[in-house]
Design an enzyme around this catalytic site. Structure first.
Site, short mmCIF file in Angstrom:
data_model
loop_
_atom_site.label_atom_id
_atom_site.label_comp_id
_atom_site.label_asym_id
_atom_site.label_seq_id
_atom_site.Cartn_x
_atom_site.Cartn_y
_atom_site.Cartn_z
N ASP A 1 -2.58 6.58 -3.44
CA ASP A 1 -1.43 5.91 -2.81
C ASP A 1 -0.87 4.78 -3.66
OD1 ASP A 1 -3.51 4.09 -2.40
OD2 ASP A 1 -2.64 3.37 -0.52
N ASP B 1 -5.92 2.71 -3.43
CA ASP B 1 -7.18 2.69 -2.69
C ASP B 1 -7.41 3.95 -1.85
OD1 ASP B 1 -5.25 2.05 -0.84
OD2 ASP B 1 -6.21 0.22 -0.10
N ARG B 2 -6.38 4.82 -1.75
CA ARG B 2 -6.57 6.05 -0.97
C ARG B 2 -6.74 7.26 -1.89
NH1 ARG B 2 -2.90 5.92 4.45
NH2 ARG B 2 -3.28 3.74 4.94
N ASP C 1 -1.20 1.53 -3.92
CA ASP C 1 -2.08 0.55 -4.56
C ASP C 1 -3.41 1.14 -5.00
OD1 ASP C 1 -2.77 0.92 -1.87
OD2 ASP C 1 -3.70 -1.06 -1.73
N SER D 1 0.81 -1.21 0.00
CA SER D 1 0.00 0.00 0.00
C SER D 1 0.84 1.27 0.00
CB SER D 1 -0.97 -0.03 1.18
OG SER D 1 -1.87 1.03 1.06
N HIS D 2 0.71 2.10 1.04
CA HIS D 2 1.38 3.40 1.06
C HIS D 2 2.81 3.32 1.60
CE1 HIS D 2 -0.54 2.52 4.82
NE2 HIS D 2 0.34 3.29 5.41
N LYS E 1 -11.53 0.16 -0.44
CA LYS E 1 -11.62 1.59 -0.67
C LYS E 1 -11.07 1.88 -2.06
CE LYS E 1 -7.57 2.55 2.23
NZ LYS E 1 -7.29 1.56 3.28
C1 VG1 Z 1 -3.75 2.34 8.30
C2 VG1 Z 1 -4.93 3.28 8.37
C3 VG1 Z 1 -6.22 2.50 8.24
C4 VG1 Z 1 -6.20 1.69 6.93
C5 VG1 Z 1 -4.94 0.83 6.88
C6 VG1 Z 1 -4.79 0.13 5.54
O1 VG1 Z 1 -3.80 1.42 9.35
O2 VG1 Z 1 -4.91 4.02 9.58
O3 VG1 Z 1 -7.30 3.39 8.28
O4 VG1 Z 1 -7.32 0.87 6.84
O5 VG1 Z 1 -3.79 1.64 7.07
O6 VG1 Z 1 -4.77 1.06 4.49
P1 VG1 Z 1 -2.96 1.59 10.72
O7 VG1 Z 1 -3.25 0.35 11.50
O8 VG1 Z 1 -1.52 1.74 10.33
O9 VG1 Z 1 -3.46 2.84 11.36
V1 VG1 Z 1 -3.96 0.75 3.03
O10 VG1 Z 1 -4.20 1.96 1.94
O11 VG1 Z 1 -2.35 0.84 3.62
O12 VG1 Z 1 -4.36 -0.77 2.61
CO CO Z 2 -3.47 1.59 0.04
#
Ligand code: VG1
Ligand code: CO
Length: 545
Positions: free
Chosen positions: A279, A283-284, A281, A113-114, A378
């Site tokens: 981001d 989804d953000r 992947d 992801s990010h 998302k």
């Molecule tokens: C973070 C975000 C959460 C999101 C998760 C996955 O998690 O706060 O809202 O669902 O990333 O997003 P955490 O546990 O680090 O707060 V993604 O775009 O990285 O799949």
């Molecule tokens: Co993501």
């Protein structure tokens, strides 16, 4: 062939969390590490045998290597057909839509992801099931348990010779492989939800200027095709569009901190009318207008309040949902519209039961994530198109829409402060101490802030009755403010304490101030409540978004 899986437990210290397995690349490169994880999934989700599997990733370093191993293991585990995004690319939302569209039994999404990419960055694997949503808590537990007991994995002796750049049918040792355009099915779904003609009209002749930053991650090809080609945004409206294995050295996270250069484009004269970023992947989403970054909680609230203007949502919303730390702006809209409003723990999978049951239409998280019943993840570009559609219909500048929204519902000032705590044990201690102090907090004052109540958030899923405890600590002030504390579950080094600050302000005369200013006292109170300096030596957040 069957290979003994002499032990490397894929999860070790990481429980299968909100978004699959995420680790430094070096960990994934250890012998049999990736194989053990894939095999744990094949053994736990047995439907994959004899059926279709979707594969794609965000293009980060190790994506192609992982796909080559996965194709060999899929064939050896009896998968009938793999549908793979060209060049190994699929955004998370596109994969989520593709899985049910091709009647697959599941899909692997290769992404962290990010998190940053490259040889020194992170890699990750998510497994989504046949409805396109993330593996349930029960399934992730089963995969985890299987990974502890695994003693062999299956892989073809032959290396994969599948050419990921060639569209159409190929095969690997008798298993069908189809390489598909990663964008077309996704774009077709977007055309059913939004008024493309109206958006084309807004963008024609370049009177309305937009900018989209793909941060060198997966959404580049999607944004080019949809925003520039189908909607006619001026060439170059999409920047950093080429997915790179290391995301150009950046942090592919669309927030005011990591995308600060992009945010700067929207300050001062000559700012584009509309901006967005996504981001790693896809989804953000982060939404911007001249002089303003829309806070994710506000974004969800504005979408809910304006949903009737957009074709896909013209018949109204069944309900809305937000993750607990997300600001309560959408709750106010739901109340006015008479809609059910759900508060779930952090992590998209908690929305999926509600979506499957038809109880909610829009959902969002404070971490720049928004989506709807069209998918089970998302969806970054979806949110961008939603905003663009409503801007086209309302015909007003984005800052005006936001101001009018606040005037009607009040403004919910919101920021998230992250404290990086290198020693994860210390971080756990902060949470433990804070948890123990909760009963004493109610009725006390910290500085000028009067605390009304405090608790630990427990969620009971209204559909299956499952109970999730310890989902964050909440402190409510007497004047409609709130502080939430929780530990991040997605980091791969040390620990991150997330502190979410929120203050409702009904007085429009005060809506113009910066969120940081409006929340300064609450920020100070949060540090004192958590004894942060005393326990960790930290005096200020490492990052504020
Ligand atoms: C973070 C975000 C959460 C999101 C998760 C996955 O998690 O706060 O809202 O669902 O990333 O997003 P955490 O546990 O680090 O707060 V993604 O775009 O990285 O799949
Ligand atoms: Co993501």
């Amino acid at each position: 062939m069957s290979v003994p899986a002499v032990h490397t437990h894929p999860f070790d210290d990481q429980r299968p969390g909100t978004a699959g397995l995420r680790k430094p690349v070096a960990r994934f490169q250890e012998p049999r590490y990736l194989e053990n994880f894939f095999q744990s999934v094949f053994d736990s989700w047995t439907k994959l045998k004899g059926s279709t599997l979707v594969i794609g990733g965000d293009g980060r370093y190790f994506n192609r290597e992982a796909i080559a191993v996965l194709l060999r293991m899929a064939a050896a585990n009896g998968v009938k057909k793999c549908v793979v995004g060209r060049d190994g690319l699929l955004s998370t939302p596109a994969a989520s839509l593709l899985i049910p569209a091709v009647q697959a039994s599941g899909g692997f999404i290769l992404t962290a992801s990010h998190n940053p990419g490259g040889p020194d960055g992170d890699f990750g694997v998510k497994f989504n099931v046949d409805n396109g949503g993330q593996a349930s808590e029960t399934l992730t537990e089963a995969i985890y348990a299987r990974s502890r007991a695994l003693d062999r994995y299956y892989i073809t002796t032959e290396e994969s010779r599948v050419d990921l750049s060639r569209l159409g049918a190929q095969q690997h040792v008798g298993m069908a492989v189809e390489i598909v355009d990663p964008v077309s099915q996704y774009a077709a779904v977007m055309e059913t939800l939004f008024d493309f003609a109206r958006m084309r009209d807004l963008l024609k002749n370049g009177q309305f200027r937009m900018r989209f930053d793909a941060l060198h991650a997966v959404t580049g090809p999607y944004a080019r095709e949809i925003l520039e080609r189908r909607l006619g945004a001026a060439a170059g409206s999409v920047q950093n569009a080429k997915p790179l294995p290391d995301f150009g050295g950046g942090h592919p996270d669309p927030n005011p901190h990591d995308a600060r250069e992009f945010v700067r484009l929207f300050e001062g004269n000559g700012a584009p009318d509309f901006g967005a970023a996504s981001d790693g992947d896809g989804d953000r989403n982060m939404i911007l207008g001249p002089g303003v970054v829309v806070s994710p909680g506000d974004s969800l609230a504005v979408l809910a309040a304006n949903a009737h203007l957009v074709p896909g949502y013209g018949r109204g919303l069944a309900g809305v949902a937000r993750s607990m730390p997300t600001s309560r702006a959408v709750d106010r809209v739901a109340k006015t519209l008479g809609l059910p409003c759900h508060e779930t723990p952090t992590g998209w999978r908690f929305f999926c039961n509600l979506l499957d049951a038809g109880q909610v239409t829009l959902c969002g998280e404070e971490s720049f994530g928004t989506s709807s019943a069209h998918a089970r993840e998302k969806d970054g570009l979806w949110a961008v198109l939603f905003w663009l559609n409503l801007l086209a219909v309302r015909g007003e500048p984005l800052p005006v829409i936001l101001k009018k929204h606040w005037a009607e519902y009040g403004r919910d000032f919101f920021i998230r402060e992250d404290y990086e705590i290198p020693d994860a044990g210390k971080a756990a201690e902060v949470m433990r101490a804070l948890g123990n102090s909760l009963p004493r907090l109610a009725g006390s004052s910290v500085g000028d802030i009067r605390i009304e109540r405090a608790d630990s958030f427990t969620y009971t899923d209204p559909i299956d009755g499952s109970v999730s405890k310890n989902q964050g600590l909440r402190v409510f002030s007497a004047n409609d403010g709130r502080v939430v504390f929780r530990l991040s579950g997605t980091g791969t080094r040390g620990a991150t304490l997330r502190v979410y600050l929120e203050q409702h302000e009904p007085d429009a005369a005060k809506h113009g101030q910066a969120a940081k200013t409006a929340l300064a006292d609450l920020s100070e109170a949060a540090r004192r409540i958590a004894k942060l300096e005393e326990l960790t030596g930290l005096k200020a957040p490492s990052q504020t978004t």
